[in-house]
Design an enzyme around this catalytic site. Sequence first.
Site, mmCIF file in Angstrom:
data_model
loop_
_atom_site.group_PDB
_atom_site.id
_atom_site.type_symbol
_atom_site.label_atom_id
_atom_site.label_comp_id
_atom_site.label_asym_id
_atom_site.label_seq_id
_atom_site.Cartn_x
_atom_site.Cartn_y
_atom_site.Cartn_z
ATOM 1 N N ARG A 131 -2.574 -6.267 5.561
ATOM 2 C CA ARG A 131 -1.132 -6.070 5.653
ATOM 3 C C ARG A 131 -0.443 -7.387 6.006
ATOM 4 N NH1 ARG A 131 3.273 -3.247 3.918
ATOM 5 N NH2 ARG A 131 4.510 -2.333 5.596
ATOM 6 N N THR A 428 4.191 -0.437 -4.595
ATOM 7 C CA THR A 428 2.746 -0.331 -4.422
ATOM 8 C C THR A 428 2.003 0.043 -5.701
ATOM 9 O OG1 THR A 428 2.475 1.978 -3.754
ATOM 10 C CG2 THR A 428 3.077 0.431 -2.043
ATOM 11 N N GLU A 448 6.046 -4.296 -2.031
ATOM 12 C CA GLU A 448 7.138 -3.415 -1.575
ATOM 13 C C GLU A 448 8.088 -3.056 -2.702
ATOM 14 O OE1 GLU A 448 10.302 -2.457 -0.352
ATOM 15 O OE2 GLU A 448 9.439 -0.915 0.908
ATOM 16 N N SER A 500 3.460 0.889 7.546
ATOM 17 C CA SER A 500 3.300 1.164 6.117
ATOM 18 C C SER A 500 3.086 2.657 5.899
ATOM 19 C CB SER A 500 2.098 0.384 5.578
ATOM 20 O OG SER A 500 1.793 0.760 4.252
ATOM 21 N N GLY A 523 4.607 4.768 -4.187
ATOM 22 C CA GLY A 523 5.794 5.591 -4.016
ATOM 23 C C GLY A 523 6.483 5.473 -2.680
ATOM 24 N N GLY A 524 6.266 4.369 -1.929
ATOM 25 C CA GLY A 524 6.935 4.214 -0.646
ATOM 26 C C GLY A 524 6.531 5.306 0.326
#
Length: 617
Positions: A131, A428, A448, A500, A523-524
């Site tokens: 990350r 993503t 992102e 996240s 898809g966030g």
Amino acid sequence: MTRSRPMGTSAATPFRRRLLFRLAISLLVGLPFTVLGETEFEYQRPEVAPETSSGSEEKPGWATRKFAVAAANPLAADAGYQILEAGGSAIDAAIAVQMVLTLVEPQSSGIGGGAFLMYHDGEEVMAYDGRESAPAAVDETLFLDGEGEPLAFAEAVASGRSVGVPGTLRMLEMAHKAHGKLPWAELFEPAITLADEGFVVSPRLHQSIADTDALRDDDRAAEFYYTAEGEPLPPGHRLKNPALAVTLDKIAAEKSTALHTGRVAEDIVARVQHHPDIPGTLSLEDLATYSALEREPMCTDWRDYRICGFPPPSSGHLTMMQVLGIMEQLPALEVDLNDGLPGVEWLHRFLEASRLAFADRGRYIADPDFVEAPGQDWSLMLVPDYLEERAELIEAGQSMGSGGASPGNPGSLATAWAVQPTQPEHGTSHISIIDAHGNALAMTGSIEQAFGARILSDGGTGMPGGFLLNNQLTDFSFAPTDEEGTPIANRVEPGKRPRSSMSPTLVFDRESGELVASLGSSGGAAIIHHTARSLVAMLEWGLNAQQALDLPHAITLGGPVYLEAGRFPAAIQQALRERGHEIQERELTSGLQAIQRTEEGWFGGADPRREGVVMGD
């Protein structure tokens, strides 16, 4: 897509041609030249890049016997397939897949971003954290304007402030050192060849360029992704990316050091610090000192299965298993699928459980190196007694409504955190791989938003193209405190990793310990809903991976309910409204990939909303 040879291949790219290419670029841009030695693996470039529409396309599902790779683009899946066919491990294949995705799906993930990786070596489950992290010079006012108010989200995204220290390469290098079988350099051959020779722009990439006006504001991106007339590159256009070819060739020789130090790092920093509108503080030291981490995976028993996912700073596993755990505490419900729909009562329960889980997520979950877990143990959020307490808040005939769910108290807190306001989350790309050695992988990577911060780095080559930088710092809360001054757990802090929603997931049989499935999505924040619903469909409703991924989406982040446009009949929408849900239809373009065990081997599914496929033998 089971096949013994890539569809329509040209002659193998010979070592001599690659050697001449490396020599030419080293002379042209002054990069060091290293002879790596002739490799056994020879990438065969597909003659014609497979294309799909940018909308929904029916997928058949794919049965394989020995191994399988599922990725969001056919060229990327093909690269992983060839690595697996050459005897590579799941990690080897994932590296090849991710490098190709950097090239052909630049809007979603890449070497300028970060990733979470779940890995099973046949005995143990491991979790690798790549990350992004916040630069050392930031503080909690990063996304506040001169009056102390949060910046507009779109303004913050397309800026130097939004760029976090990328971690994908460092994480992949760590995992490869532990689990790789083929040499590191060989794994870059597919992406370098495609970048050097060009690939066909797909309708989806064309549409993403067309939909991202801010990409035009970056001089390099405007020149690379648009025609001389200023139009988005059309579908079918053969796009070469010489800058990325050079950068990947350098990384193949020098590993992650090539991106985190030297010429490539200098260009990244210059692009961020000299952003024409809102510069950032990312420094050479930030890049050089970034470390990938191995974290303790979170494995949770659910029905007959053991679900293993990523711990914080991901909220994915905790929130997903809260949703499923809360629903399990409710009275048994017979689900009879009707045209792929589980019925109003199941949808109501799923949405209400999501409200409760997202309320906890908004208060508690953040980087564990900066925030203490409730009761000093994240697993307290999944204790059955606590989930039962939360489930008692769900009424059969009435929704809590937008904003009606409050956080619970899963454990005594040393610090009381404020609830983070809802912010957009996007982007993503997910990869699932099972190799012939019995290893399994689930990896979700991201920059992102579409095209990240809309900053294209050419790696200091001066050539056209390059790779996109992430905007992952916008996953932090813009506001550091609530109106009473109580700090928000996921606020910006130096060196911190933003929360996240990525949910790479491995599933095992509780009794035998046998691997059952690998899955995940893009898809966030909706990744959590997409992955949870797919688990239920595969493990409880008995659908195969493709059938599960085909089902329509219904989500809520605590406010309105979003139903996938055109997929829910008026009667269901009205029944949900009568229960107090505020209903809105919208496109919910997930990017699910899943591979599940069968008696004959493996069966994989790819999201019909994206251009992904599954390949294997």
